[in-house]
Design an enzyme around this catalytic site. Structure first.
Site, PDB file in Angstrom:
ATOM      1  N   ASP A 182      -7.586  -1.288   3.487  1.00 30.60           N
ATOM      2  CA  ASP A 182      -8.243  -0.498   4.523  1.00 30.60           C
ATOM      3  C   ASP A 182      -7.573  -0.764   5.870  1.00 30.60           C
ATOM      4  O   ASP A 182      -7.182  -1.898   6.169  1.00 30.60           O
ATOM      5  CB  ASP A 182      -9.724  -0.878   4.602  1.00 30.60           C
ATOM      6  CG  ASP A 182     -10.530   0.104   5.451  1.00 30.60           C
ATOM      7  OD1 ASP A 182     -11.100   1.051   4.862  1.00 30.60           O
ATOM      8  OD2 ASP A 182     -10.583  -0.055   6.682  1.00 30.60           O
ATOM      9  N   GLY A 183      -7.475   0.269   6.701  1.00 31.64           N
ATOM     10  CA  GLY A 183      -6.837   0.125   8.005  1.00 31.64           C
ATOM     11  C   GLY A 183      -7.608  -0.759   8.960  1.00 31.64           C
ATOM     12  O   GLY A 183      -7.043  -1.287   9.915  1.00 31.64           O
ATOM     13  N   HIS A 184      -8.895  -0.915   8.704  1.00 31.31           N
ATOM     14  CA  HIS A 184      -9.699  -1.762   9.589  1.00 31.31           C
ATOM     15  C   HIS A 184     -10.302  -2.910   8.784  1.00 31.31           C
ATOM     16  O   HIS A 184     -11.296  -2.730   8.093  1.00 31.31           O
ATOM     17  CB  HIS A 184     -10.813  -0.957  10.259  1.00 31.31           C
ATOM     18  CG  HIS A 184     -11.376  -1.643  11.481  1.00 31.31           C
ATOM     19  ND1 HIS A 184     -11.686  -2.980  11.516  1.00 31.31           N
ATOM     20  CD2 HIS A 184     -11.658  -1.170  12.712  1.00 31.31           C
ATOM     21  CE1 HIS A 184     -12.148  -3.295  12.718  1.00 31.31           C
ATOM     22  NE2 HIS A 184     -12.137  -2.219  13.466  1.00 31.31           N
ATOM     23  N   GLU A 296      -6.257  -0.560  22.131  1.00 32.35           N
ATOM     24  CA  GLU A 296      -7.249  -1.637  22.073  1.00 32.35           C
ATOM     25  C   GLU A 296      -6.603  -2.921  21.557  1.00 32.35           C
ATOM     26  O   GLU A 296      -7.220  -3.670  20.793  1.00 32.35           O
ATOM     27  CB  GLU A 296      -8.439  -1.234  21.194  1.00 32.35           C
ATOM     28  CG  GLU A 296      -9.051   0.102  21.598  1.00 32.35           C
ATOM     29  CD  GLU A 296     -10.333   0.455  20.837  1.00 32.35           C
ATOM     30  OE1 GLU A 296     -11.312   0.811  21.494  1.00 32.35           O
ATOM     31  OE2 GLU A 296     -10.344   0.357  19.593  1.00 32.35           O
ATOM     32  N   GLU A 312     -12.433  -6.223  24.531  1.00 31.40           N
ATOM     33  CA  GLU A 312     -13.552  -5.523  23.906  1.00 31.40           C
ATOM     34  C   GLU A 312     -14.619  -6.503  23.444  1.00 31.40           C
ATOM     35  O   GLU A 312     -14.309  -7.568  22.882  1.00 31.40           O
ATOM     36  CB  GLU A 312     -13.046  -4.695  22.716  1.00 31.40           C
ATOM     37  CG  GLU A 312     -14.145  -3.860  22.086  1.00 31.40           C
ATOM     38  CD  GLU A 312     -13.675  -3.051  20.881  1.00 31.40           C
ATOM     39  OE1 GLU A 312     -12.464  -2.779  20.771  1.00 31.40           O
ATOM     40  OE2 GLU A 312     -14.542  -2.699  20.055  1.00 31.40           O
ATOM     41  N   CYS A 314     -16.510  -6.385  20.956  1.00 32.05           N
ATOM     42  CA  CYS A 314     -16.417  -6.660  19.521  1.00 32.05           C
ATOM     43  C   CYS A 314     -15.306  -7.664  19.210  1.00 32.05           C
ATOM     44  O   CYS A 314     -15.420  -8.426  18.248  1.00 32.05           O
ATOM     45  CB  CYS A 314     -16.169  -5.369  18.739  1.00 32.05           C
ATOM     46  SG  CYS A 314     -17.619  -4.299  18.671  1.00 32.05           S
ATOM     47  N   CYS A 389     -19.807   0.756  18.724  1.00 33.87           N
ATOM     48  CA  CYS A 389     -19.698  -0.431  17.870  1.00 33.87           C
ATOM     49  C   CYS A 389     -20.249  -1.691  18.528  1.00 33.87           C
ATOM     50  O   CYS A 389     -20.744  -2.589  17.832  1.00 33.87           O
ATOM     51  CB  CYS A 389     -18.242  -0.658  17.480  1.00 33.87           C
ATOM     52  SG  CYS A 389     -17.085  -0.630  18.863  1.00 33.87           S
ATOM     53  N   CYS A 390     -20.120  -1.786  19.850  1.00 29.90           N
ATOM     54  CA  CYS A 390     -20.441  -3.054  20.501  1.00 29.90           C
ATOM     55  C   CYS A 390     -21.932  -3.392  20.586  1.00 29.90           C
ATOM     56  O   CYS A 390     -22.315  -4.530  20.272  1.00 29.90           O
ATOM     57  CB  CYS A 390     -19.799  -3.107  21.888  1.00 29.90           C
ATOM     58  SG  CYS A 390     -17.992  -2.993  21.861  1.00 29.90           S
TER      59      CYS A 390
END
Lengths: 626, 626
Positions: A182-184, A296, A312, A314, A389-390
Site C-alpha cells: 500500500d502507498g500509505h 508533506e 503535520e 499526524c 486526519c489530524c
C-alpha cells in the site's frame, strides 16, 4: 488489557507496557487535563463532525441507507475509524460505538472488504491503485479501532469485522499471492497488533511480507517519486528518513513491531538508525517533522524553515507512537525524551484550549500580514479540514495517553512521563504529585508494595543538567544511568521519593547548518518550548513590526506568569530602523537596538488562542556590534 | 515592425521601442551570445521536443492525422505557440513555421476555436472550466506567436488564425456576453498586442473588460483560494502582489498594456504599485519571484528561503516583460535595472551552457545530499519537463532580446542594456563596444547622426556608486538624472562616448526581516550575483561540509578568472566543529573558524554546469566572537 502496543511475551522487549487500567491521570495535571478535555470536547466534536461532513453517510450509502453523494477524501472512512479508536480507548460513548459497529458490520462485504469509497460506483476499481487508494491504510485504522474496542471497552464485535478484512488481506496479499504493498503504510503496525490481540500468526507474517516487499519501486514514481512512499530502497539498507513524514513514521512503527515480534535485531536497528537520522537533521525543535508543504515531506538535511514548517500533527503522533515502541524494545531514555518533547510541543500545539479546533500543520513562525486563507497554513486553528486526519488522530492518542506514562519489568516500575495520578501494577502502586512541567519537583509516594525489593526508575530528561533525588527526605547520591535514576529497595507504603529536575530557562541554538534560524535563539524551560506572540508585545514596542524584535542575550531570562503558569521574560529590543530596501550593501557595526523591554514568551503549545497575529519560536539575536 | 510590445502613437509612453531591425547584438557579447545560442541550440531543441513529447501529435489528432493519445499537460498547445513565437522573432526556421501554421489552420474550428485538448474527446467540456482550462491562456500565446510571425518574419498567415480565435472570444466574452475570465492571465496582454497590430478596437475592449471583471471571486476558491489567480480583490484596490507568480506577472503586463492604450493613469499606477510591492518584500536577489512550491506562489512578505526558492523561470520572464512595459510607459530607470538583474541572474541561470537543458525553479541554495529526484527541484537542469512552459518561454524571450536593449524618443536614443552591437533608428546610429558585465567600460561610437542635436541617454544602474562619462575623451561632469546620464549635442559620426560603471565586488545584505538569510551576505559585482559552488572548494577545505563554510568579511574580495571571465575571491573559513546535535544550549564566544582560503565564487547563472553538488548564493558570516 494493555494499551495501543502490547508486545507478546516472546517479543524483544526491555520494558513492558502496563495494563490500561494501571494508570489514572488526574485532570488537574496537564496530561490528565488534556485527556479530560479530549473526552469532554474533542471526542464529541469529532463524532459530530463525522455526521456533518458526510463520513457516516458515506458508509450508509453502501448499505442503501443514504442517497447522498460520497463526501470528503477517498479515505474518509479512516476519520471514522480513528474516532472509533478514541472511543474504544476511552471506554465511553457506548451508543456511538454500538451504532457505528453495527453500521460497519452491515457495510462490510461478504468477503471482508470494507471501504465506502470503493463499494458503490467504484466497485470495479477496488485494489486497482494501491499507491494512492489507501485501502490497506484504511484497513489498518479499522484494525486499530477494533483492538481499542476490545482492550479499552472490552467489546470484540468490531474485532470480528476487522479480522474478516484482515483475513481478506492475507488471502489476497499473503505469501504466494500477488506481491503488492500500500502507498500509505499503516496496515503493517495494525496487523502486528491484531496478531498480538488474536495470536493469529498470518497477520504478523503479512506485516513482515509488506516490509520485505517495500523499497523495490513497486509503487512507481507517483506524483512525487518513490521516496514519497518510502519505496525507493529496501528498508534494511536505508540510512535516512525520506518522503512523506506521516508515511515514514507509521512505517517505522510497523518496522519495530515486526522486528520485536520476529526477534530481528537487524530490523530493529534499522528503525533506530532511521529515527536517529530524523533527529539529527530533520526534526523541528518542537519534535515536528516534515519541512515541505508540497509533498508533506521531509526535506533535505537541515532544511528546517520555521515559517514553512509543515510539521503535520499526524507526523508528530506517528513519531510519538514510534518512540514508544522503540522505548519498549530498548529501554533507552532518549525515546521517552522525544515522546515528552512531542507531547508538550508539536502535539499539544495542534489543539486549541477549548479542544474543538486544531492545526494540521504546526509552523514555528507566523509573520505579520500572513495570508491565512490556505488550509495548510491558517492563522488560527480550524474546526475541521477537508483532509481531516489530524483531529481524530489527536482524539485517539489523548484517549490512550495514560498508557504511555509508565512501564514495568520484573525488576520494577519505570516512570517516563510525569503527571499527577496513580500508577499500579502487579502489586506495586505509586501516587504521583507534581505540577510538572511548570514545577520542577515530582513527588512519588509508594502506596503499595510487595515483599520483595524492586527498582523504581525515574527518567531524567536530557535537557536537565541537575537532577536531585530524595527518598524519605534523604538525598540519593547516585547519578542517572542511561537517562534514569534508579532506586532499588524494599519499598513500603508511605515511602516518598522526590525528584527535582532543575528547570532554569534555556536559550537554545540550532546546528549552524540550519540556515533558516541562523543567529537566532529559542527559549525553553524543562520540556516546554516557548514562543513570542503578538498579544504580549508591550505598548512601548507596538509601533515596531513584530519581525523587528530581537533578543538581548546578555540579560538573564526571568520567570513570569500569564496565559500559562510559567511564562518567560526575555529582554527584547527593537532592531534599528532599516532603510526599507530589500537588499543593501552589507556593513558591520549597525547601531544597537532601542526600546528595551522584558516581553513575556508563552509556551508554544498555547499560541493562537488569542486574536490572530504573528508568532515566532526562534528570536533573532540583537545585531552584531561594530 | 517593432518587438513584442508596440504601443500605439496615442498610448501613454515616455519611451518608444525601436524597430526590430534597429538593433543587432554581436555574438561575442554575453547577450548576443545567448541569442545566438538560442537560435543554434535552444530553438532546435524545443522544436525537436514538441515532436518527441507529443505536442504536435496532439494537434494532428484533431485533424485525424494522428491516432495517438493526447500527451502532456492539457495546455500543451502553448509550448507549440511559444516555440512558434520564438521562431517568429528569430525570422528563421521557415519550414517549421510554414508546416505548423498550416497544421493550425487545419486544426482550427470554423468558429475560430482552437485547443487540441478540448477538440476531440472533450468537445463537450469546452469553456466549462475557465478557472483551470487555460483555453484563453492558450489563445493568448497563439496571438503572441502570430504577432511575432507578422513582425519578425513578415508573415501574417498565423495572424488570420489568431484573429479568428480572438473574434470568437469577443463574441463569446465581450461586452453584453457572459461575464467570465480565465484562471491564468495572459490573453489580456496578447489581446492588446493584437489590437496594436490590427487596430481592431474590440480586442482592446475585451482585454479591459477582463481586467475589470477580475477580483470579484468569479473563479471561486479552486485548490488554493482566490488569491492564487488574483481574483481576490479588484485590481485597482490591490496593494500587494499575491498568488501564483507567473499569473501575477502576466496579468500585470496586461494591466500596463490596457492602461497605456486607454490612457488610464490610475490603472498604470496600480501596476507600478504592485511591482513596487513585489520588489520591496517578495523578490529574490536574483530577481526571481515565488517562494512556495505548493502553489508556485508568492509567500508572505519577506518569506524568501534560498533553498526552497521556487523562482520559476516563467515568472522571471513575466517580470522582465512587465518591467519593459513599465519602462516604456514611465521612462524610470528602476524598471531597466530590474530587467538587467533578471537577465543576468534569474533568467540566465535557467539555461545550461549548451542551451539544451533548463531549470524550471531557480533556487539560491542547494544542499549537500540534496534529493534532486523531484522535477520541481532537480540538482541539475533537465532537458524537458512534464510541464514544459519554461524552455520555449526562454526561447521566445531570447529570440526577441535585441528588442529590449534600447529605446527612442523624439529627443534621442536611450541605452538600457549594455552589449556589443549596433543600434540605429531614424537616422541615428551607434556602435557599442564592451565586455559588460565583466568589464566596466562601455564605448559607444556614433556612426550616424542627423543634422539636429539630440540626446544620448545611458542608464546608470542603481548598484553603481561611481559612473564616469567621457565624450571624445573629455570628462562630462553632469551626474545621472533619474538613473540616466544624458548628453545632448550635435553628434557627428565618429564621436566616442565612454561610460565607466565602477564595479567593485559588493557584499550584499538582506533586509533583517528576511529570516532565511540572516547573518549572511551575498556577493555581487555589477549586475551579476555570484555563488559558491562545490566544484571550486579547494582541497584544503574538502573535508568540511560545504554548509560549514563561512565568509570572513574583514578581508577584501579580490577578482579572479575561471568558468567566467570574472570570478570573485572571498576569503572563507571552515566553521568550528559542531557537536553534531541538531539543537544545543546557546553560548556566545564560539571559537573562530579555521582553514582560511580564498575560494572562487562564480556567477550564479553559471551554476550546475559541472558535476551536481551543493551551491549557495548567501554565505553565512563567520561566527560571532566572544
Amino acid at each position: 488489557m494493555t494499551g495501543p502496543a502490547a508486545p507478546t511475551p516472546s517479543a524483544i522487549a526491555a520494558l513492558n507496557p502496563l495494563p490500561l487500567d494501571a494508570v489514572r491521570l488526574d485532570p488537574e495535571g496537564l496530561l490528565g487535563g488534556w485527556q479530560e478535555r479530549n473526552a469532554a470536547a474533542t471526542m464529541p466534536h469529532c463524532i459530530g463532525q463525522l455526521s456533518a461532513y458526510g463520513n457516516l453517510d458515506n458508509l450508509r450509502r453502501v448499505t442503501g441507507d443514504s442517497d447522498a453523494e460520497f463526501r470528503g477524501m477517498w479515505f474518509a472512512d479512516t476519520d471514522v475509524y480513528k474516532t472509533l479508536e478514541a472511543v474504544g480507548w476511552s471506554g465511553g460513548f457506548p451508543e456511538f460505538r454500538a451504532d457505528l459497529t453495527a453500521l460497519l458490520e452491515k457495510t462490510q462485504e461478504a468477503d471482508g472488504y470494507l471501504d465506502s469509497y470503493y463499494q458503490v460506483e467504484r466497485r470495479d476499481q477496488q485494489w486497482s491503485d494501491l499507491g494512492f487508494s489507501h485501502e490497506m491504510y484504511s484497513a489498518g485504522h479499522l484494525i486499530q479501532a477494533a483492538v481499542a474496542a476490545a482492550r479499552g471497552a472490552g467489546n470484540t464485535q468490531l474485532l470480528t469485522v476487522a479480522r474478516r478484512f484482515a483475513d481478506l488481506l492475507v488471502r489476497r496479499f499473503g505469501a504466494g499471492a500477488e506481491d503488492l504493498i500500500d502507498g500509505h503504510p499503516e496496515v503493517e503496525t495494525a496487523l502486528v497488533e491484531l496478531y498480538r490481540e488474536t495470536g493469529h500468526e498470518p497477520y504478523l507474517a503479512l506485516a513482515k511480507r509488506f516490509l520485505d516487499l517495500r523499497g523495490h519501486g513497486m509503487l512507481g514514481a507517483g506524483r512525487f517519486g518513490p521516496r514519497y512512499w518510502q519505496d525507493h530502497e529496501p528498508l534494511r539498507e536505508t540510512t535516512e528518513v525520506a518522503g512523506h513524514a506521516v508515511r515514514q513514521m507509521y512505517l517505522l512503527a510497523g518496522v519495530v513491531d515486526v522486528a520485536v515480534e520476529t526477534r530481528d535485531p537487524d530490523l530493529l536497528r534499522t528503525a533506530e538508525r532511521l529515527w536517529e537520522s530524523a533527529l539529527a537533521s530533520r526534526t523541528y525543535l518542537t519534535g515536528g517533522q516534515g519541512s515541505r508543504h508540497k509533498d508533506e515531506g521531509f526535506g533535505d538535511a537541515y532544511e528546517l524553515p520555521p515559517d514553512r514548517a509543515y510539521a503535520e500533527t499526524c507526523a508528530a503522533i506517528g513519531s510519538f507512537q514510534l518512540a514508544w515502541r522503540l522505548l519498549l524494545a530498548t529501554g533507552r531514555s532518549g525515546y521517552a525524551d522525544e515522546m515528552e518533547r512531542l507531547l508538550y510541543n508539536g502535539i499539544a500545539a495542534s489543539t486549541a484550549l477549548d479542544g474543538r479546533s486544531f492545526f494540521y500543520s504546526n509552523p514555528l513562525q507566523l509573520r505579520t500580514g500572513h495570508d491565512g486563507s490556505h488550509e495548510d497554513t491558517p492563522s488560527q486553528r480550524l474546526t475541521w479540514y477537508s483532509c481531516a486526519c489530524c483531529p481524530p488522530n489527536l482524539a485517539r492518542l489523548m484517549a490512550s495517553l495514560h498508557a504511555y506514562v509508565a512501564s514495568s519489568t520484573d525488576a520494577g516500575l519505570q516512570l517516563h512521563l510525569y503527571a499527577p495520578g496513580v500508577v499500579s501494577a502487579a502489586g506495586r502502586a505509586l501516587e504521583v504529585r507534581t505540577s510538572y512541567p511548570w514545577d520542577e519537583t515530582i513527588a512519588v509516594t509508594v502506596t503499595e508494595s510487595g515483599d520483595e525489593p524492586w527498582t523504581l526508575a525515574l527518567r531524567v530528561p536530557a535537557w536537565c543538567r541537575e537532577a536531585r533525588l530524595t527518598v524519605n527526605g534523604s538525598l540519593i547520591r547516585a547519578g542517572a544511568q542511561e537517562g534514569y535514576l534508579r532506586v532499588s529497595r524494599q519499598w513500603r507504603a508511605g515511602d516518598v521519593v522526590v525528584l527535582t529536575l532543575a528547570m532554569p530557562p534555556r536559550l537554545v541554538a540550532a546546528h549552524p547548518r540550519v540556515d533558516a534560524v541562523r543567529d537566532s535563539v529559542a527559549l525553553a524551560r524543562g520540556p516546554v518550548v516557548y514562543c513570542l506572540e503578538h498579544a504580549d508585545v508591550p505598548a512601548s514596542m507596538q509601533s515596531a513590526a513584530f519581525e523587528d524584535l530581537c533578543i538581548d542575550t546578555s540579560t538573564a531570562v526571568e520567570l513570569g506568569t500569564g496565559i500559562a503558569p510559567v511564562t518567560l521574560l526575555p529582554v527584547l529590543q527593537v532592531r534599528p530602523e532599516s532603510s526599507g530596501a530589500l537588499y543593501r550593501e552589507f556593513a558591520t557595526g549597525t547601531a544597537g537596538g532601542t526600546r528595551r523591554a522584558a516581553v513575556p514568551a508563552i509556551p508554544y503549545f498555547l499560541w493562537a488562542n488569542r486574536d490572530a497575529g504573528p508568532m515566532r519560536v526562534w528570536i533573532p539575536l540583537a545585531p552584531r556590534e561594530a
